[in-house]
Write an enzyme that holds these catalytic residues in place. Structure first.
Site, PDB file in Angstrom:
ATOM      1  N   GLU A  34       0.822  -1.220   0.000  1.00  0.00           N
ATOM      2  CA  GLU A  34       0.000   0.000   0.000  1.00  0.00           C
ATOM      3  C   GLU A  34       0.856   1.270   0.000  1.00  0.00           C
ATOM      4  OE1 GLU A  34      -2.744  -0.250   3.286  1.00  0.00           O
ATOM      5  OE2 GLU A  34      -3.757  -2.009   2.478  1.00  0.00           O
TER       6      GLU A  34
ATOM      7  N   GLU B 265      -5.078  -8.824   0.557  1.00  0.00           N
ATOM      8  CA  GLU B 265      -5.762  -8.555   1.830  1.00  0.00           C
ATOM      9  C   GLU B 265      -7.240  -8.344   1.549  1.00  0.00           C
ATOM     10  OE1 GLU B 265      -4.369  -5.277   4.276  1.00  0.00           O
ATOM     11  OE2 GLU B 265      -2.281  -5.765   3.845  1.00  0.00           O
TER      12      GLU B 265
HETATM   13  O1  IFM Z   1      -3.813  -3.048   9.208  1.00  0.00           O
HETATM   14  C1  IFM Z   1      -3.913  -2.690   7.883  1.00  0.00           C
HETATM   15  C2  IFM Z   1      -2.689  -3.101   7.085  1.00  0.00           C
HETATM   16  O2  IFM Z   1      -1.509  -2.634   7.640  1.00  0.00           O
HETATM   17  C3  IFM Z   1      -2.802  -2.570   5.672  1.00  0.00           C
HETATM   18  N1  IFM Z   1      -4.080  -2.884   5.077  1.00  0.00           N
HETATM   19  C4  IFM Z   1      -5.285  -2.626   5.871  1.00  0.00           C
HETATM   20  C5  IFM Z   1      -5.127  -3.290   7.220  1.00  0.00           C
HETATM   21  C6  IFM Z   1      -6.429  -3.168   8.038  1.00  0.00           C
HETATM   22  O3  IFM Z   1      -6.733  -1.842   8.362  1.00  0.00           O
END
Ligand code: IFM
Length: 464
Positions: free
Chosen positions: A167, A365
């Site tokens: 990210e 994710e």
């Molecule tokens: O905790 C975060 C992670 O570090 C990056 N993606 C979103 C997750 C949930 O908020």
């Protein structure tokens, strides 16, 4: 009853990041990163004052958690390598003890039949580089590429899939625009510089991977947030969505996959005197070093409308070009304040298929953070999280449809197999199949969803 079958070899797994699971654990010589520093300066900025000191204590408890993950059906696991645990200072001194820790983790994963996927950066700038300006400083970019080389040299014999950044847009967005991450700056021009240097660092890490002759694959993980406007019939709304997409998705998607920045993004930066300092040779590095695959983190869509009146802000902000709105009757995950819109995953797949050469990608994710999960404990002390199973199923249905229609998705990872610490939200929202009691780290326990995910992973399918 409908059955959703996924192809042989589809990756079922989960992801976490070093800072969010390991705990600070400085006993091996780990140096401070921005989270350690921010917590020291202002513990009140973290939910219930819980900082990065212990998190899920993976540093000490990794063997138990890895075994439990395998029992949940996790067959691949992404975590990150902490730069400040591996490199001790700006001279690039390698910390052998830190390296040793990651070898032990990788070996434990492999011994349990879990494929490790390693990410080189998940928001964890070491303080020794932050003091120099972090990713505002060109030297930091070279140092990151050098760190990447150390990691490939150590681990690429055991690890086949790599990620440069997780990210990357979050650092400029939350650290240099919206005041949610350290260094808590609000300055659009500095944000643009940071974003550009992070992209360059990612491309240089890809270049290093290839120069060293590593034989696996290297990608980048982007939090792609499909952008929808309120009224597609209204040209002003369509333009608003287009601009938001340029800032938050295409700013990393285009250079990482196509090797080029979108011309319209460059034009907007020019209009706002926010073009980063850059060199032609660096742009050439970005052009030549696109990724092998893409990781997609998907949680929620972005809903925008045109601005009703100009933004009053001293600095250049992307919000000059759009406003947010919340559609009536949309479903929300109230704990997180995020809209739940499963079809977004399908739209992402179609976009990658039609506009990004159908590059191989995986969901790196997806997940549901829920506050106060204690309320769902049954008499045996197990969290009854049927809502998590429904959430995953709803997303997998759309993912399955995308794959049936030709999208090149090869895996699905949950955030995060065990409850983990989340930046300033700390332990407010729980995501795991495995519950972590932060008062008793040694006794993690399975939630109801764990057995369901195990069946999906074992059979490569689920039924409605
Ligand atoms: O905790 C975060 C992670 O570090 C990056 N993606 C979103 C997750 C949930 O908020």
């Amino acid at each position: 009853m409908k059955e959703y079958q996924f192809k042989e070899g589809f990756l079922w797994g989960g992801a976490c990041s070093a800072v969010q699971c390991e705990g600070r654990s400085p006993e091996d010589g780990k140096q401070d990163n921005i989270w350690d520093q921010w917590y020291r300066e202002d513990p009140g900025a973290f939910y219930q004052g819980v900082g990065p000191e212990v998190t899920s204590d993976f540093y000490h408890n990794y063997e138990q958690l890895i075994k439990m993950m395998r029992e949940c059906g996790i067959t691949s696991f992404r975590t990150s390598l902490q730069w400040a645990r591996i490199i001790s200072d700006r001279d690039g001194t390698v910390n052998r003890k830190g390296i040793g820790f990651y070898h032990r983790v990788i070996d434990a994963l492999l011994d349990n039949g879990i494929e490790p996927i390693l990410c080189l950066n998940h928001f964890d700038m070491p303080m020794y580089w932050m003091e120099k300006g972090g990713f505002e400083c060109r030297e930091t970019v070279d140092a990151f590429a050098a760190f990447a080389r150390v990691c490939y040299g150590e681990f690429s014999g055991k690890v086949r899939r790599w990620v440069t950044f997780n990210e990357p847009v979050i650092t400029p967005e939350q650290g240099y625009l919206y005041l949610h991450h350290y260094p808590l700056v609000q300055d659009g021009r500095r944000a643009a510089q940071v974003a550009y240097y992070i992209q360059l660092a990612s491309s240089m890490a890809v270049e290093a991977y290839r120069q060293m002759g590593c034989s696996g694959q290297i990608g980048i993980v982007l939090n792609l947030t499909p952008t929808y406007c309120r009224n597609p019939e209204d040209e002003r709304d369509r333009k608003a969505a287009y601009a938001a997409d340029l800032f938050f998705n295409r700013s990393f998607l285009d250079p990482s996959v196509k090797g080029e920045y979108p011309a319209d993004l460059v034009r907007i930066l020019e209009e706002n005197q926010a073009v980063p300092v850059h060199m032609e040779q660096e742009l050439e590095t970005i052009r030549r070093n696109t990724v092998d695959y893409l990781g997609v983190n998907y949680y929620h869509p972005r809903r925008v409308v045109h601005r009703s009146r100009p933004l009053e802000s001293g600095t250049f902000m992307p919000d000059r070009y759009f406003e947010y709105y919340t559609p009536e009757n949309c479903r929300m995950n109230k704990s997180r304040g995020w809209e739940i819109y499963e079809k977004g995953l399908y739209d992402i797949g179609v976009n990658i298929r039609d506009h990004y050469g159908n590059i191989p990608w995986m969901v790196t994710e997806n997940g549901m953070g829920v506050q106060d999960e204690e309320q769902f404990l049954n008499e045996e002390g197990m969290v009854e999280d049927g809502y998590r199973v429904e959430f995953i199923k709803d997303h997998l249905r759309w993912l399955h449809k995308a794959i049936e229609e030709g999208c090149n998705c090869f895996g699905y990872h949950m955030w995060c197999p065990f409850d983990s610490w989340s930046w300033s939200n700390a332990y407010k929202n729980r995501y795991g199949f495995i519950r972590i009691d932060i008062n008793d780290h040694a006794r993690p326990s399975f939630k109801r969803s764990a057995a369901w995910f195990r069946r999906v992973s074992d059979g490569n399918r689920f039924t409605d």
